[in-house]
Write a protein that holds these residues in place. Structure first.
Motif, mmCIF file in Angstrom:
data_model
loop_
_atom_site.group_PDB
_atom_site.id
_atom_site.type_symbol
_atom_site.label_atom_id
_atom_site.label_comp_id
_atom_site.label_asym_id
_atom_site.label_seq_id
_atom_site.Cartn_x
_atom_site.Cartn_y
_atom_site.Cartn_z
ATOM 1 N N ASN A 175 0.808 -1.219 0.000
ATOM 2 C CA ASN A 175 0.000 0.000 0.000
ATOM 3 C C ASN A 175 0.838 1.265 0.000
ATOM 4 O O ASN A 175 0.323 2.353 0.241
ATOM 5 C CB ASN A 175 -0.929 -0.009 1.212
ATOM 6 C CG ASN A 175 -2.011 -1.066 1.095
ATOM 7 O OD1 ASN A 175 -2.997 -0.888 0.400
ATOM 8 N ND2 ASN A 175 -1.811 -2.197 1.767
ATOM 9 N N LEU A 176 2.118 1.128 -0.292
ATOM 10 C CA LEU A 176 3.035 2.261 -0.321
ATOM 11 C C LEU A 176 3.260 2.706 -1.762
ATOM 12 O O LEU A 176 3.754 1.944 -2.587
ATOM 13 C CB LEU A 176 4.371 1.872 0.324
ATOM 14 C CG LEU A 176 5.442 2.959 0.405
ATOM 15 C CD1 LEU A 176 5.009 4.085 1.332
ATOM 16 C CD2 LEU A 176 6.769 2.358 0.881
ATOM 17 N N LEU A 177 2.881 3.948 -2.065
ATOM 18 C CA LEU A 177 3.055 4.483 -3.418
ATOM 19 C C LEU A 177 4.328 5.310 -3.553
ATOM 20 O O LEU A 177 4.964 5.311 -4.612
ATOM 21 C CB LEU A 177 1.849 5.358 -3.794
ATOM 22 C CG LEU A 177 0.481 4.675 -3.767
ATOM 23 C CD1 LEU A 177 -0.607 5.681 -4.161
ATOM 24 C CD2 LEU A 177 0.452 3.470 -4.693
ATOM 25 N N GLY A 178 4.692 6.028 -2.512
ATOM 26 C CA GLY A 178 5.862 6.900 -2.593
ATOM 27 C C GLY A 178 6.466 7.123 -1.227
ATOM 28 O O GLY A 178 5.854 6.822 -0.193
ATOM 29 N N LEU A 179 7.674 7.686 -1.233
ATOM 30 C CA LEU A 179 8.398 7.820 0.031
ATOM 31 C C LEU A 179 9.454 8.910 -0.101
ATOM 32 O O LEU A 179 10.015 9.143 -1.168
ATOM 33 C CB LEU A 179 9.040 6.473 0.369
ATOM 34 C CG LEU A 179 9.907 6.310 1.592
ATOM 35 C CD1 LEU A 179 9.725 4.912 2.188
ATOM 36 C CD2 LEU A 179 11.388 6.481 1.227
ATOM 37 N N GLN A 180 9.732 9.570 1.016
ATOM 38 C CA GLN A 180 10.842 10.510 1.118
ATOM 39 C C GLN A 180 11.728 10.079 2.274
ATOM 40 O O GLN A 180 11.227 9.677 3.328
ATOM 41 C CB GLN A 180 10.325 11.930 1.368
ATOM 42 C CG GLN A 180 11.420 12.997 1.436
ATOM 43 C CD GLN A 180 10.841 14.346 1.830
ATOM 44 O OE1 GLN A 180 10.457 14.558 2.980
ATOM 45 N NE2 GLN A 180 10.734 15.245 0.865
ATOM 46 N N ALA A 181 13.040 10.122 2.069
ATOM 47 C CA ALA A 181 13.965 9.703 3.119
ATOM 48 C C ALA A 181 15.199 10.584 3.107
ATOM 49 O O ALA A 181 15.603 11.109 2.059
ATOM 50 C CB ALA A 181 14.371 8.241 2.929
ATOM 51 N N VAL A 182 15.796 10.743 4.274
ATOM 52 C CA VAL A 182 17.083 11.428 4.417
ATOM 53 C C VAL A 182 18.167 10.357 4.471
ATOM 54 O O VAL A 182 18.072 9.390 5.233
ATOM 55 C CB VAL A 182 17.116 12.304 5.675
ATOM 56 C CG1 VAL A 182 18.509 12.871 5.896
ATOM 57 C CG2 VAL A 182 16.103 13.433 5.568
ATOM 58 N N LEU A 183 19.212 10.544 3.652
ATOM 59 C CA LEU A 183 20.278 9.551 3.525
ATOM 60 C C LEU A 183 21.467 9.890 4.413
ATOM 61 O O LEU A 183 21.718 11.056 4.739
ATOM 62 C CB LEU A 183 20.730 9.464 2.068
ATOM 63 C CG LEU A 183 19.655 9.123 1.032
ATOM 64 C CD1 LEU A 183 20.264 9.120 -0.358
ATOM 65 C CD2 LEU A 183 18.997 7.791 1.343
#
Length: 489
Positions: A175-183
């Motif tokens: 159910n996950l379409l998109g994501l933002q993450a800090v690397l």
């Protein structure tokens, strides 16, 4: 020598003070906690994990997180990520060293943007499941991961939570379409994958790198989730199967008659049902005056279509199906009373805790193996440790089971961690080696079950996972979980 050690200690203390001051400057006045009492909720896990922290950092937006990550990478300060701290494998709590900073995302919860037409929602990682569903409900939508806790969305992604209705809706990954993450490398760089697309075949699906990896691959700051239509009708039943083999016969019959509508298929042992009736106020034996059965199954059908639009009542259809199965497959059933029956199901964990010290197993295997496994595991416990009470329940519809047992306070032997460790090995060997299952169906990997990861996951899988973790976090500053081979961390 003593004078030199004192000098080094003072130097470290001075550097630490400088680091904390620099991090505090990136946050508002409520952004850093240092007092031990204030930090206590952040260093104590929901079930396992009880450590110490250098400080608790509480940013309010992704830019603050990027600044924190960049600084910690430069200063080589380790971080453990935390959402609502509802995890059950100690992956979100610091160890006892006192050297870790807790990066709490509980204040990262400003954004909930619903796109009703696209059936999607953009959320900050700190938003809780309840807050999300409260925002979706006016649009006739919900996020269908059904859990006993109220986790944050970031934590749900990090653990890839499933829940009681996985058989119909899938887990978080589905159910996950998109994501933002800090690397961590480059330090503080933002990876923006926030497209609200169901179809996007433009290369590797990078967002999946952060799903189920316990916060070890990067800091999830936001996500786009697929929402579902709220059910317009449901049908619920608590059913007593003829015997254990009949449980899977019942499952097959329901999937044949209601392939699009079967939302939950939850096994509950009689021991659990009895514990709920004895320990939880206002919940009794639903089969009274008949005794508690040896085993029962909670069934839910659901549809976003109304009875008028569909021309069928799910409750009537479920009743007719169960009547057809009566005698050959089932011997008793309570139909309806959905809220009451789900309250019973969600009370199981609390009731079991009242029976003694819980020895918990979160396992899964092919559904076809569940009956054979349960029979063999019950025999193993009875022959080796007859004072233990098996109190199992779980998501048989998706192959999951909480094969929990209790060490009663009045047992002939006091609780013995060595015996429990030997028992865990024996049960997990059955699950993984003989029945080709998983020792962690839903809870993910953390310090609590890290040793079993190294014991059961193939060397090639550990090597690849370790390479990915080293690539994304070359200094290994993030989290308390290691996905590479044992001894390499």
């Amino acid at each position: 020598m003593a004078a030199m050690s004192k000098q080094l200690s003072e130097q470290f203390s001075e550097q630490l003070g400088e680091h904390l001051a620099a991090l505090a400057a990136l946050l508002d006045e409520r952004g850093m906690l240092l007092d031990a009492e204030e930090c206590r909720p952040y260093v104590t896990g929901a079930r396992y994990g009880n450590g110490q922290a250098l400080a608790v950092l509480r940013p309010t937006d992704a830019n603050q997180i990027a600044g924190i990550v960049a600084y910690c990478a430069k200063a080589r300060l380790p971080l453990v990520l935390q959402g609502a701290n509802t995890g059950l494998v100690a992956a979100s709590t610091p160890d006892a060293s006192g050297n870790l900073l807790v990066l709490s995302l509980e204040r990262l919860r400003k954004t909930i943007e619903v796109d009703a037409v696209n059936r999607s929602v953009l959320v900050d990682a700190g938003v809780t499941l309840q807050e999300l569903n409260d925002a979706l409900e006016p649009h006739g939508l919900f996020f269908p991961i059904d859990l006993g806790a109220n986790p944050s969305i970031g934590g749900m992604i990090a653990a890839n939570t499933g829940g009681a209705r996985l058989i119909k809706y899938g887990d978080v990954r589905h159910n996950l379409l998109g994501l933002q993450a800090v690397l961590l490398d480059p330090p503080g760089q933002m990876l923006d994958l926030l497209q609200a697309l169901r179809k996007n075949n433009t290369g590797p699906d990078l967002k999946q790198l952060f799903v189920g990896t316990s916060g070890a691959y990067g800091v999830i700051t936001a996500a786009v989730l697929q929402a579902h239509r709220l059910p317009q009708q449901t049908a619920t039943a608590l059913v007593v199967p003829r015997d254990q083999a009949a449980v899977l016969q019942l499952l097959q019959a329901l999937e044949q008659d209601f392939p699009e509508f079967l939302a939950a298929f939850e096994g509950i042992s009689g021991a659990c049902l009895d514990a709920v009736a004895r320990h939880i106020p206002d919940i009794g034996n639903p089969f009274a005056p008949e005794p508690v059965p040896e085993y029962c199954v909670l069934i839910e059908l659901s549809s976003a279509g109304s009875p008028q639009a569909m021309g069928v009542s799910l409750e009537d259809a479920l009743t007719a199906c169960l009547e057809k199965l009566f005698g050959d497959v089932i011997v008793n059933a309570v139909v309806g009373r959905g809220k009451e029956l789900w309250r019973l199901r969600h009370a199981v964990s609390e009731a079991v805790r009242q029976e003694g010290k819980v020895i918990a197993f979160d396992i899964s295997m092919p559904r076809s193996a569940l009956v054979a496994f349960r029979g063999e595991a019950l025999g193993l416990v009875d022959s080796r440790h007859p004072w233990l009470k098996v109190m199992d329940f779980g998501h048989w519809g998706d192959g999951g089971a909480h094969f929990n047992m209790v060490w009663p306070a009045d047992a002939p032997l006091a609780y013995d961690a060595v015996i429990v460790g030997t028992l865990r090995h024996a049960i997990y060997d059955l699950v993984v080696v003989k029945y080709h299952g998983s020792f962690s169906a839903e809870h993910g990997i953390g310090p609590y079950n890290q040793a079993y990861y190294h014991r059961y996951i193939s060397a090639s899988a550990q090597q690849l996972s370790g390479k990915l973790q080293n690539l994304l976090d070359p200094q290994r500053l993030l989290g308390v979980t290691w996905f590479g081979e044992e001894g390499e961390r």
